[in-house]
Design an enzyme around this catalytic site. Structure first.
Site, PDB file in Angstrom:
ATOM      1  N   ASP A 336       0.825  -1.223   0.000  1.00 32.18           N
ATOM      2  CA  ASP A 336       0.000   0.000   0.000  1.00 32.18           C
ATOM      3  C   ASP A 336       0.851   1.262   0.000  1.00 32.18           C
ATOM      4  OD1 ASP A 336       0.924  -0.609   2.577  1.00 32.18           O
ATOM      5  OD2 ASP A 336      -0.804   0.343   3.560  1.00 32.18           O
ATOM      6  N   ASP A 372       8.352  11.276   9.894  1.00 33.38           N
ATOM      7  CA  ASP A 372       8.265   9.815   9.911  1.00 33.38           C
ATOM      8  C   ASP A 372       9.498   9.190   9.248  1.00 33.38           C
ATOM      9  OD1 ASP A 372       6.190   7.613  10.393  1.00 33.38           O
ATOM     10  OD2 ASP A 372       6.789   7.208   8.313  1.00 33.38           O
ATOM     11  N   GLU A 401      11.589  11.006  13.887  1.00 31.48           N
ATOM     12  CA  GLU A 401      11.142   9.699  14.359  1.00 31.48           C
ATOM     13  C   GLU A 401      12.004   8.629  13.705  1.00 31.48           C
ATOM     14  OE1 GLU A 401       8.240   6.067  14.082  1.00 31.48           O
ATOM     15  OE2 GLU A 401       9.040   7.244  12.430  1.00 31.48           O
TER      16      GLU A 401
END
Lengths: 639, 639
Positions: A336, A372, A401
């Site tokens: 995905d 991210d 992160e």
């Protein structure tokens, strides 16, 4: 020679960091051949280009120190200028000769020449002490006999101070210019709360920015400063993941917010299920009214339905058959998600577009980005992006992160990330906590790496929380929030949510990443909410807890009890005791003799969770911690 | 990213050092964003400009290592080139996918493309494994089904090795070039002996190079490698110092050799009392025949009678009345010495003349210079001089005699000094010896600072030697000669000379600096000569003692007994025990369990001073040291 300057990262290649209002100390080895006296000055340029100076002084062993307190946020420059202080050298030698009765006319004459040389460059007001000294040094004197009054004039302190303030810097050496990023307070200190806006709707319904805005009141009441939202963009349909990361989504499955983009748009759009951009603006406004800043997730990856895939196929990795490569970490596949190819020939277009995304959200009131997995994107890109954005908006904060190898995490911080996630999440025992905190607070990492301690994230439910019961949640909350000035929890923590996807996994069962998750914040009984509120209150009331490098560990004579303190000038010290063993009662023995004055027989401590006051002795004090009741003590110490 | 390269001094500003034939290890942090595999190569350029490479390998935690063994002395260059290894990345992922049964046609096809791309750049001989693999990888195959034979071909080890040896370095990163000074063995290891040639005459007579040449035989017989001579130049008459540093010389007083220059000449001349330049050449030749190198003192200072004073007054400091400034360290005055002003406007002339002096003595066979007080001369000058001289003559050794602050001593070593005097002379106790040796052998000083441990010098007779009796001389000799591969004594040490000028002084009484001093080397009884001879023999017979960083300390359970060992592959370890308390008998308990194999009950040790052999147990062994008999044990350990 000017060497070993601190702070200096990789020979000046990267910027060190500081917080506006802090006292920034700059130190260096400064020395020359021979025995002459030196002088040194710290030279500063603030973000507006204004120049100033601060004197440096010799500490010992050729180490010099100077400091300044930057007020403006933004990019500062600093360097060191050092020179041979010929007057101070002459004065030092004259004093020695005077003590040995060796002063000659020539010795005085050399000083006269040095003073006369400086005189013309001084203001009229500054001259009198020098003129007075000159007159007296020249008074009378057949060769060989030098009157003590003339020597005293030569050694006059006031004259020496004027000379020191107006030095002759001929032949000075200036170090290459270094840079410093000066951030606002929130870059160092803040309580973060992560939640999925889509989970804030009534049971069974998709939440919206409007329902999320109502939840902000609960978050603010718990005492948080920053709300971090997972991606709020349209979510891909192709290969959408189902509940519990199933590879096939059922109808109605909401998909992972990190599969960004569909026909409604990509990184500059909001998921229509959450509302409109206007709704988002209102949400940000509601946060601001409650004193909450909104942090957005910045995840540079796309679902197969993201508009970029059609518009910029060259930004993606292609396989030999022309298909676009999905993300994988063999044997795991993420069909995905398409990663971005930072080696694209259209680097310029890609970088500008990504910068545009950040600027877009800044224009919608966002000033914090939780980035991210930055370690899987181009290092050069991050350095450029953060530099570009902060040149215009030095108040913007980037949180890295990156849960990866230590050197990569450190590099990302050097490249410009304001804050970083850490290994704290997996440090449970006394020795590993102590070692890690010493690394963060006592190595050169203090100059560039600002930790943000998360107890949990949407991806990380540690074994300690899975198995430790409610006391484990208290222990991890207090460790995160009081060891580090920045800390965060991911929602559900306040309800002791602790069910993993399966044994041995750190993933949540029924993870919010793939489905809505209803929670009821109205009933606080049996939750950690009041405790969290109290801890955040304690943080706000005690400025020492907003700092990092003031951390000290204390002996407890028990390997299961961690004791640490934080102090700040003008405030009473805070001493924290934590029973790390979330099950068994533990006894700690604690002595604070280095804080209390000799001869004091005792002092008072105020326990801030229970609100009780105790009389402690100057010697050992026993503290019994029962995790089934309360694993933590937070003392304000009256010393 | 290539970071934290070792060795690298001040970001490449200075050269690290190595010895020809050593294995030089270069390490670095090497990493990139993402998860791709890397490869790295050490690139080398020898002094002749010849280029070579050595592979680097990942050690752990992003740290890589490679090594090379430089044969030629001179200036080497080295750097690191690192790149993303696309084939290794593909192969690693394919292996993971194969284990999970996930390999697709596309996966194989990607490998085929990578191999095909490399093929044209390979020699015909190297191609077969790749061609074989390609054929097998392509064999058959409807989409979706990939036969295991095809996968095995793709993972073929021989093919992978050929690919690794012929890497595609596209997009590689190369670190800035670093430099390394590779010296001959004598730069690290040698036994030095200092004496005044003028003291070698018959009693009451001024010695000459001829009498000194005869003394060389004694020195060689004691096992020394290098003979260091104080300045041999004409000595000033003006303000000549008398015996015991008296400010007025009596007729016949010989003056200090450091007051260089008179009407006979300066730094390029020899004191006519010693002989002629030809005599000096013969002396050097006599040394060479005995295997002794001659080290000259290079003291950049002049007596008032030095020819430079008249020829180049601009090279000196002038006072306001036009007079030349003599040396001083208030309240001390050195009227017999004029320091050089390195800030002279004739910097070019001065530097060239000084370089000419060094080259002059090199042309007379001198290859070692003991530089007097280099810290009081220009740092820039030393860096230039040593670089210039060693460009032509990389075999020339410069020893820095700077007893000054630690950072200055370290900088001089970084600027190019081959070796350095140290603080060893004043380190007597176990803890201070251990601490200092750990600094010299376990910090980054190992890359640039080579110690030369002197027991005494013409200026330093330590309190330990003044008061400790003969055993103190043994102790200091063994410490100097076995802790450090380079060490030295100043003559008189072998006769236990220990009378200070006065109590509390480190100066010798009747110092040879100001008068002749007759000694009789023919009678060895009651002297330290046989002991020195034995120690130098032990050094020569045991190559481990010629190294520095192989030093390890051992527990003795007694603070007065120091134990250390040196090991070298292919030789038995040497273990040394020394009773640092020169008066009292001490007991040491020593265990060598980390050297001996599990299950061994005992082993043999050979004591090299007494020539005795002992059986030691695998556990604790007691050694009794009585300084009145022998304060030292040197064991060769049979393990």
């Amino acid at each position: 020679m000017i060497e070993a300057v601190q702070p200096e990262l990789n020979g000046g290649r990267y910027r060190a960091k500081a917080i506006a209002g802090d006292q920034v100390e700059v130190t260096a080895d400064i020395f020359r051949d021979g025995t002459q006296s030196l002088a040194a000055m710290l030279r500063l340029e603030d973000p507006s280009g204004a120049i100033s100076e601060a004197p440096m002084r010799l500490v010992d062993n050729d180490r010099w120190s100077g400091s300044f307190s930057p007020v403006r946020i933004g990019r500062w420059r600093y360097t060191i200028e050092a020179w041979t202080d010929r007057f101070a050298t002459w004065r030092r030698d004259l004093a020695t000769k005077a003590a040995a009765g060796q002063v000659t006319e020539l010795d005085l004459e050399e000083g006269v020449l040095l003073i006369e040389q400086r005189l013309p460059s001084l203001s009229k007001e500054a001259r009198p002490p020098l003129e007075r000294a000159l007159t007296e040094m020249r008074a009378g004197g057949s060769a060989g006999s030098v009157a003590s009054l003339r020597i005293a004039a030569a050694l006059d302190t006031e004259m020496a101070e004027v000379m020191a303030r107006n030095p002759d810097r001929t032949g000075s050496t200036t170090y290459p210019t270094l840079e410093l990023t000066v951030d606002r307070e929130r870059a160092r200190s803040g309580a973060w709360y992560e939640f999925f806006p889509r989970s804030t709707g009534p049971e069974g319904e998709h939440g919206t920015f409007a329902t999320a805005a109502r939840h902000l009141e609960t978050v603010a009441a718990m005492g948080f400063d920053v709300v971090y939202l997972p991606p709020i963009h349209p979510i891909g349909e192709t290969h959408r993941k189902g509940r519990n990361n199933s590879v096939t989504a059922e109808p109605g499955d909401v998909g992972s917010p990190w599969a960004i983009g569909n026909h409604f748009g990509g990184h500059r759009s909001v998921d229509p299920n959450l509302g409109t951009l206007d709704d988002f603006d209102s949400f940000v406004g509601a946060g601001a009214q409650l004193g909450l800043e909104i942090a957005l997730d910045f995840a540079i990856q796309c679902s197969p339905d993201h508009p970029w895939v059609a518009e910029h196929p060259e930004w993606f990795h292609h396989r030999p058959d022309g298909s676009i490569m999905h993300a994988e970490n063999p044997p795991k596949k993420y069909e995905d998600i398409y990663p971005i190819n930072f080696d694209t020939p259209d680097r310029e277009g890609l970088w500008q577009e990504l910068k545009g995304v950040v600027e877009f959200w800044i224009s919608h009131g966002v000033t914090i980005f939780r980035v991210d997995n930055p370690h899987t994107k181009s290092f050069a890109f991050w350095e450029w992006l953060i530099d570009e954005v902060q040149t215009e908006r030095p108040d913007v904060i980037f949180l890295s992160e990156a849960f990866t190898r230590p050197k990569v995490m450190r590099l990302l911080a050097k490249l410009g990330f304001t804050q970083s996630y850490t290994y704290f999440t997996w440090r449970n025992h006394k020795e590993e906590l102590t070692d890690y905190l010493i690394e963060l607070t006592r190595t050169d990492m203090v100059h560039y790496f600002r930790p943000n301690f998360f107890t949990n994230t949407q991806d990380i439910l540690t074994e300690y929380l899975q198995t430790g019961g409610p006391s484990a949640f208290k222990i991890r909350l207090v460790l995160a929030s009081l060891l580090s000035p920045s800390y965060g929890i991911y929602s559900g923590f306040e309800f002791y949510e602790n069910l993993p996807l399966r044994e041995g996994s750190e993933e949540y069962l029924n993870s919010e990443k793939y489905e809505l998750r209803h929670r009821d914040w109205t009933k606080e009984d049996g939750t950690l909410i009041p405790y969290i509120r109290r801890i955040n209150q304690v943080r706000r009331q005690n400025p020492a807890l907003g700092l990092l490098t003031n951390l000290r560990f204390h002996e407890t004579h028990n390997n299961s009890v961690l004791a640490f303190s934080k102090t700040e000038a003008g405030y009473e010290p805070i001493l924290v005791l934590i029973d790390l063993d979330s099950v068994e009662q533990q006894e700690a023995i604690i002595t604070l003799e280095h804080w209390i004055q000799a001869g004091t027989s005792g002092y008072r401590v105020h326990e801030l969770i229970s609100g009780t006051t105790h009389e402690w002795s100057a010697g050992n004090n026993k503290v019994l911690l029962d995790p089934r009741i309360e694993p933590v003590r937070i003392y304000r110490v009256e010393v």
